[in-house]
Design a protein around this motif. Structure first.
Motif, PDB file in Angstrom:
ATOM      1  N   CYS A 180       0.826  -1.216   0.000  1.00  0.00           N
ATOM      2  CA  CYS A 180       0.000   0.000   0.000  1.00  0.00           C
ATOM      3  C   CYS A 180       0.860   1.265   0.000  1.00  0.00           C
ATOM      4  CB  CYS A 180      -0.935   0.001   1.212  1.00  0.00           C
ATOM      5  SG  CYS A 180      -2.059  -1.398   1.295  1.00  0.00           S
ATOM      6  N   VAL A 181       1.919   1.248   0.813  1.00  0.00           N
ATOM      7  CA  VAL A 181       2.779   2.430   0.911  1.00  0.00           C
ATOM      8  C   VAL A 181       3.463   2.702  -0.426  1.00  0.00           C
ATOM      9  CG1 VAL A 181       4.840   3.384   2.000  1.00  0.00           C
ATOM     10  CG2 VAL A 181       3.137   2.195   3.387  1.00  0.00           C
ATOM     11  N   LEU A 182       4.010   1.656  -1.054  1.00  0.00           N
ATOM     12  CA  LEU A 182       4.677   1.830  -2.349  1.00  0.00           C
ATOM     13  C   LEU A 182       3.702   2.281  -3.426  1.00  0.00           C
ATOM     14  CD1 LEU A 182       7.082  -1.270  -2.417  1.00  0.00           C
ATOM     15  CD2 LEU A 182       7.716   1.133  -2.217  1.00  0.00           C
ATOM     16  N   LEU A 183       2.515   1.687  -3.430  1.00  0.00           N
ATOM     17  CA  LEU A 183       1.522   2.044  -4.437  1.00  0.00           C
ATOM     18  C   LEU A 183       1.132   3.514  -4.331  1.00  0.00           C
ATOM     19  CD1 LEU A 183      -0.365   0.958  -6.682  1.00  0.00           C
ATOM     20  CD2 LEU A 183      -2.059   0.505  -4.902  1.00  0.00           C
ATOM     21  N   MET A 184       0.849   3.969  -3.125  1.00  0.00           N
ATOM     22  CA  MET A 184       0.458   5.360  -2.942  1.00  0.00           C
ATOM     23  C   MET A 184       1.611   6.308  -3.238  1.00  0.00           C
ATOM     24  SD  MET A 184      -1.894   5.100   0.499  1.00  0.00           S
ATOM     25  CE  MET A 184      -2.261   6.853   0.476  1.00  0.00           C
ATOM     26  N   THR A 185       2.831   5.908  -2.875  1.00  0.00           N
ATOM     27  CA  THR A 185       3.987   6.759  -3.153  1.00  0.00           C
ATOM     28  C   THR A 185       4.180   6.954  -4.652  1.00  0.00           C
ATOM     29  OG1 THR A 185       5.098   5.993  -1.139  1.00  0.00           O
ATOM     30  CG2 THR A 185       6.469   7.023  -2.820  1.00  0.00           C
ATOM     31  N   ILE A 186       4.061   5.878  -5.413  1.00  0.00           N
ATOM     32  CA  ILE A 186       4.214   5.971  -6.875  1.00  0.00           C
ATOM     33  C   ILE A 186       3.108   6.829  -7.471  1.00  0.00           C
ATOM     34  CG2 ILE A 186       4.145   4.642  -9.021  1.00  0.00           C
ATOM     35  CD1 ILE A 186       5.519   2.363  -7.486  1.00  0.00           C
ATOM     36  N   PHE A 187       1.890   6.653  -7.002  1.00  0.00           N
ATOM     37  CA  PHE A 187       0.781   7.466  -7.510  1.00  0.00           C
ATOM     38  C   PHE A 187       0.982   8.937  -7.177  1.00  0.00           C
ATOM     39  CE2 PHE A 187      -2.728   3.973  -7.790  1.00  0.00           C
ATOM     40  CZ  PHE A 187      -2.033   3.405  -8.839  1.00  0.00           C
ATOM     41  N   TRP A 188       1.489   9.217  -5.979  1.00  0.00           N
ATOM     42  CA  TRP A 188       1.752  10.605  -5.602  1.00  0.00           C
ATOM     43  C   TRP A 188       2.867  11.210  -6.458  1.00  0.00           C
ATOM     44  CZ3 TRP A 188       1.032   9.189   0.154  1.00  0.00           C
ATOM     45  CH2 TRP A 188      -0.205   9.669   0.611  1.00  0.00           C
ATOM     46  N   LEU A 189       3.921  10.417  -6.692  1.00  0.00           N
ATOM     47  CA  LEU A 189       5.063  10.935  -7.443  1.00  0.00           C
ATOM     48  C   LEU A 189       4.720  11.169  -8.910  1.00  0.00           C
ATOM     49  CD1 LEU A 189       8.009   8.795  -5.987  1.00  0.00           C
ATOM     50  CD2 LEU A 189       7.483  11.179  -5.516  1.00  0.00           C
ATOM     51  N   THR A 190       3.930  10.288  -9.492  1.00  0.00           N
ATOM     52  CA  THR A 190       3.611  10.385 -10.917  1.00  0.00           C
ATOM     53  C   THR A 190       2.346  11.176 -11.193  1.00  0.00           C
ATOM     54  OG1 THR A 190       2.375   8.280 -10.845  1.00  0.00           O
ATOM     55  CG2 THR A 190       4.745   8.172 -11.374  1.00  0.00           C
ATOM     56  N   SER A 191       1.593  11.528 -10.135  1.00  0.00           N
ATOM     57  CA  SER A 191       0.300  12.220 -10.302  1.00  0.00           C
ATOM     58  C   SER A 191      -0.637  11.420 -11.203  1.00  0.00           C
ATOM     59  CB  SER A 191       0.506  13.632 -10.886  1.00  0.00           C
ATOM     60  OG  SER A 191       1.278  14.419 -10.018  1.00  0.00           O
ATOM     61  N   ALA A 192      -0.517  10.097 -11.114  1.00  0.00           N
ATOM     62  CA  ALA A 192      -1.402   9.245 -11.908  1.00  0.00           C
ATOM     63  C   ALA A 192      -2.856   9.478 -11.524  1.00  0.00           C
ATOM     64  CB  ALA A 192      -1.029   7.775 -11.695  1.00  0.00           C
ATOM     65  N   LEU A 193      -3.091   9.733 -10.263  1.00  0.00           N
ATOM     66  CA  LEU A 193      -4.406  10.125  -9.765  1.00  0.00           C
ATOM     67  C   LEU A 193      -4.252  11.463  -9.049  1.00  0.00           C
ATOM     68  CD1 LEU A 193      -5.740   6.784  -8.212  1.00  0.00           C
ATOM     69  CD2 LEU A 193      -6.551   7.867 -10.306  1.00  0.00           C
ATOM     70  N   PRO A 194      -5.309  12.229  -8.930  1.00  0.00           N
ATOM     71  CA  PRO A 194      -5.225  13.445  -8.113  1.00  0.00           C
ATOM     72  C   PRO A 194      -4.767  13.102  -6.696  1.00  0.00           C
ATOM     73  CG  PRO A 194      -7.256  13.438  -9.388  1.00  0.00           C
ATOM     74  CD  PRO A 194      -6.628  12.087  -9.582  1.00  0.00           C
ATOM     75  N   GLU A 195      -3.961  13.992  -6.101  1.00  0.00           N
ATOM     76  CA  GLU A 195      -3.379  13.712  -4.789  1.00  0.00           C
ATOM     77  C   GLU A 195      -4.445  13.358  -3.752  1.00  0.00           C
ATOM     78  OE1 GLU A 195      -2.501  16.210  -6.689  1.00  0.00           O
ATOM     79  OE2 GLU A 195      -0.351  15.927  -7.034  1.00  0.00           O
ATOM     80  N   ALA A 196      -5.573  14.073  -3.784  1.00  0.00           N
ATOM     81  CA  ALA A 196      -6.633  13.812  -2.814  1.00  0.00           C
ATOM     82  C   ALA A 196      -7.244  12.428  -3.017  1.00  0.00           C
ATOM     83  CB  ALA A 196      -7.708  14.891  -2.909  1.00  0.00           C
TER      84      ALA A 196
END
Length: 587
Positions: free
Chosen positions: A75-91
């Motif tokens: 979960c931590v890695l998945l959210m970190t990658i999404f945050w770094l790449t902005s694949a989804l909105p941060e919220a």
């Protein structure tokens, strides 16, 4: 032709054929590279976010079959990658724990949801709401004009002024509250440095009329290139200003024991382990914390000047849209004079802000009894209670003095709107930041419950065989890296007991490692989720993830080396710390 001549011609023809084939292959390779680039730009790049969203969970999937720690790591890695790449909105990424943690049997749904409204969120809410009151009352404009008149119009010195204010206030009150208060002031100051769109258009048309009798008017709503460039430069200048405010707030928060949550967590853990007679006090902490905050803030200012040198240099161009310095001073002075004396509205908002600061500082100042001690009750009063109490007052007090003795003679009594109205707050409040904070708290709690944090910390026990200064550097680097994706206070609560065990094995004074690790817990400079201050300026400046990461990577190195140097000098003088392995000074 003789045999020698035939052989020469044959070799010449073969060499020519080889050269031709070589050129042909180069052309084919170049054409292939162009085709790959075109293919990537046409088919891959537009769908990059989709690919990250689809492939990342699949590539990390093996982790969920290896115990609770690995599931939490997934979960931590998945959210970190999404945050770094902005694949989804941060919220939206911040809401993933509500889905993932219950499904992976880490936390229940009710436990995860409760983490999204903690006292820190309430403190953040109260600070931002009062900051909105400052903006609505126009008090931030008065402060902005005063700041410009004091520090001049050079953006470089203005940044240092904002960093000084942010660091000083964060010594005593919430970092997020200071940042929330300064963001609208930064916006107002930067706006005053540049012409607005109308000024740029009028200036461009006026310049054109001097050289030609025919002036081509711009279509309504279509800005000129000069106007567009001015807006771009203004945005580029605003970004380092906001980053500077956030960094200074984080650094100032470690200057005192009440500046942020991590120092308070350290104080409680340290006294539980070693008692209260250890030489640690409010004053001795400040003897370490204040020099670290001052020196690191100054070096941060210098680093941001270097990193954003091109953006600051662009303000010297004639067509950047920045006003002439003398014109700026005259204009700002006139505008400040036109504001007249402070209104009742501004005084009321300023009073509430001052009241909030005084109540926060004097509630439990550590070095003397606070007003909280007057309430002899079992349940303690938190900063969230103070913040909401002042916010409620802002929704009650009127914005105009047309009541009782404040009403002028002959004036009819009439109702006055409150200092704040909910419709305004609802429209202006950055609700997505609350979700960002909640996501960070959920990650922290899940890491602790699953054992992921303990698993990572246990690997540090082997560091006891290294030289003390090497252990100090490694611990600070590791802590500052972990704190980017989790709550500062939670990281301190998890790591400090482990660090205390390392100091006992290495026979070092516990303060030698525990204090720097506590400081490092607050040095989250790279990710918006690292601290509430980062999240606020990231949202306010409409930044890209790379903006904060480039600045934060070097800031981590600067802060760690300053911290370790202070501990090796001032720390030795105050606490009797030593760089050699010896028995702990605390028995």
């Amino acid at each position: 032709m003789d045999t020698a001549g035939e052989l020469f011609c044959t070799q010449d023809i073969r060499s020519t054929n080889w050269f031709g084939w070589f050129i042909f292959l180069l052309k084919e390779e170049f054409s292939t590279m162009l085709s790959c680039k075109t293919f990537f730009q046409t088919y891959v790049s537009p769908k990059m976010k989709t690919l990250v969203i689809v492939l990342t969970p699949l590539l990390l999937l093996p982790l969920i079959f290896n115990g609770a720690e690995a599931r939490a790591g997934y979960c931590v890695l998945l959210m970190t990658i999404f945050w770094l790449t902005s694949a989804l909105p941060e919220a939206v990424t911040s809401l993933l724990p509500i889905v993932l943690f219950p499904l992976l049997d880490i936390l229940s749904t009710s436990e995860v949801c409760a983490l999204y409204i903690k006292q820190s969120n309430i403190v953040f809410f109260g600070g931002v709401v009062l900051a909105l009151g400052v903006e609505r009352s126009n008090l931030h404009r008065r402060i902005a004009l005063r700041v410009i008149l004091t520090f001049g119009t050079n953006p470089r010195w203005l940044m240092l002024g904002f960093m000084s204010v942010s660091m000083s206030l964060s010594l005593w009150i919430s970092n997020s509250g200071v940042t929330a208060m300064l963001i609208p002031i930064v916006n107002a100051v930067v706006d005053e440095l540049f012409h607005d769109s109308m000024d740029v258009e009028m200036g461009a048309n006026s310049l054109a009329s001097q050289h030609s009798s025919i002036v081509t008017l711009q279509e309504t709503g279509q800005p000129t290139k000069q106007c567009s460039r001015s807006n771009d430069i203004k945005q580029k200048v605003k970004v380092p200003f906001l980053i500077a405010v956030s960094y200074a707030a984080s650094l100032g928060g470690t200057g005192t024991l009440i500046g942020s949550g991590a120092p308070l967590a350290f104080k409680g853990i340290f006294e539980d382990l070693y008692g209260s007679d250890t030489g640690l006090s409010f004053a001795t902490w400040m003897a370490i914390g204040v020099p670290v905050a001052l020196i690191t803030t100054l070096l941060a200012w210098i680093w941001l000047q270097v990193l954003f040198a091109a953006d600051f240099k662009s303000t010297a161009d004639d067509d950047c849209g920045m006003r002439n310095k003398e014109d700026i001073k005259s204009s700002i002075r006139n505008q400040y004079t036109e504001l007249g004396p402070m209104t009742y509205y501004e005084k009321s908002i300023l009073f509430l802000f001052g009241l909030l600061i005084v109540l926060w500082v004097s509630k439990d100042p550590q070095f003397m009894p606070g007003w909280e001690d007057l309430f002899h009750q079992e349940n303690r009063i938190g900063d969230g209670t103070v913040a909401i109490a002042v916010v409620v007052l802002a929704f009650i007090l009127p914005s105009e003095p047309n009541f009782l003795c404040f009403r002028k003679a002959g004036e009819e009594s009439s109702s006055s709107p409150a200092l704040l109205e909910w419709s305004y707050v609802q429209r202006k409040f950055p609700w997505s930041v609350l979700l960002l904070l909640g996501g960070g708290y959920a990650i922290s709690d899940a890491s602790k419950v699953s054992g992921l944090s303990v698993l990572l910390a246990n690997y540090l026990s082997s560091l006891a065989t290294l030289p003390p200064f090497a252990v100090l550097l490694i611990m600070c680097f590791l802590t500052s890296a972990i704190t980017e994706i989790a709550s500062n206070t939670a990281i301190a609560s998890i790591l400090l007991p482990i660090v205390a065990q390392i100091t006992e094995v290495a026979k070092l004074n516990p303060l030698y490692l525990m204090m720097p690790v506590t400081f490092s817990c607050c040095h989250a400079f790279m990710l918006p989720v690292g601290t509430p201050s980062n999240a606020m300026v990231f949202s306010a400046g409409k930044m890209k993830p790379g903006d904060m990461m480039k600045a934060g990577a070097v800031m981590k190195i600067i802060s760690i080396f300053v911290l370790c140097s202070i501990m090796e000098t001032v720390g030795v003088a105050i606490f009797g710390l030593s760089n050699s392995q010896q028995s702990s000074c605390i028995e």
